[in-house]
Design a protein around this motif. Sequence first.
Motif, PDB file in Angstrom:
ATOM      1  N   ILE A  27       0.845  -1.194   0.000  1.00 53.44           N
ATOM      2  CA  ILE A  27       0.000   0.000   0.000  1.00 53.44           C
ATOM      3  C   ILE A  27       0.878   1.240   0.000  1.00 53.44           C
ATOM      4  O   ILE A  27       1.829   1.352   0.782  1.00 53.44           O
ATOM      5  N   LEU A  60      -6.606   4.252   5.261  1.00 56.15           N
ATOM      6  CA  LEU A  60      -6.141   3.265   4.284  1.00 56.15           C
ATOM      7  C   LEU A  60      -7.208   2.203   4.022  1.00 56.15           C
ATOM      8  O   LEU A  60      -7.398   1.774   2.878  1.00 56.15           O
ATOM      9  N   LEU A  64      -8.850   1.214   0.349  1.00 52.06           N
ATOM     10  CA  LEU A  64      -8.897  -0.145  -0.205  1.00 52.06           C
ATOM     11  C   LEU A  64     -10.301  -0.473  -0.704  1.00 52.06           C
ATOM     12  O   LEU A  64     -10.476  -1.003  -1.804  1.00 52.06           O
ATOM     13  N   SER A  80      -3.020  -0.767  -7.533  1.00 50.68           N
ATOM     14  CA  SER A  80      -3.865  -0.879  -6.346  1.00 50.68           C
ATOM     15  C   SER A  80      -3.790  -2.300  -5.786  1.00 50.68           C
ATOM     16  O   SER A  80      -3.388  -3.238  -6.479  1.00 50.68           O
TER      17      SER A  80
END
Length: 294
Positions: A27, A60, A64, A80
């Motif tokens: 990430i 975060l 997602l 991603s």
Amino acid sequence: MDKIDEILYGFISSLGYKPALDMFEKISSGKKLRSKLILKIAGQNEQSVRLCAVVELIHLASLLHDDVIDDSLLRRGKPSINSLFGTKNAIMLGDILYSKGFNEIVKFDMKIADIISEAVCKLSIGELMDMELGASFNDDQEKYLKMIYLKTAVLIEASAKAAASLVNLDEEKYAKYGKNLGLAFQIVDDILDITGTADSLGKPAMNDFKEGKTTLPYMFLYEKLNKEDKETLKSMFKKELNKEQIAWIKAKFDEYDIIKNSISLAKDYGNKAINSVCNDDLKQIVSNMIDRDF
């Protein structure tokens, strides 16, 4: 910021499941606007830095889920998580981050935990509202402003309010600052989607309209267009635009000064944020956020 990343890594590492940690490491951590805000208000200490990590974990998690909903293959110019590991894994990793975030926030004072957990509930409603508004072309500005408050501004508002609570400052003044900063931040992002490039955005330019997001610049434009042009604009909604269609939209934006008017609204919210508190560092955050390249 490195200390925050270290704590985040420790949060996920402590769960003892390597596949989750492997995905987490992919990430992109971003600029940490919410953390910068917390540290400017509460100073740098063990509690404030840990609060930053919890807020970033929640943020975060929301990104997602966002990427799965939008079928986004890029996030900040990098693949991603859903493109690398699949949508099911991305959803479950998001759930893990949310769960760990709640596990850590309950270790704070009850007031702090309540501020952050309430914001996450609202954030989830904002995600659902975003999907609802994306079903068709939306020209209701009030609905859009409510949605971006819930989806984007509410966690920034909560970050500022919780930070103020940590050091016994006026929570409502700082919450007002965070709310207006968040609204300005999202409007600027809406503008940059139109004026930016794929390199600067980390995703294709003018992608919002294709994904089913009628952002404020498009609403402002729709207000100005004649009946025929209104139908032309609506016919392009959620479509892959060709060069001629992109040129048509941009020409109309120029014709009616839409970008200038949109920037003006973002600045209005920025000024509301600045007028909420007497803090030069927080004023600078507003200036840096609004004065990005358009």
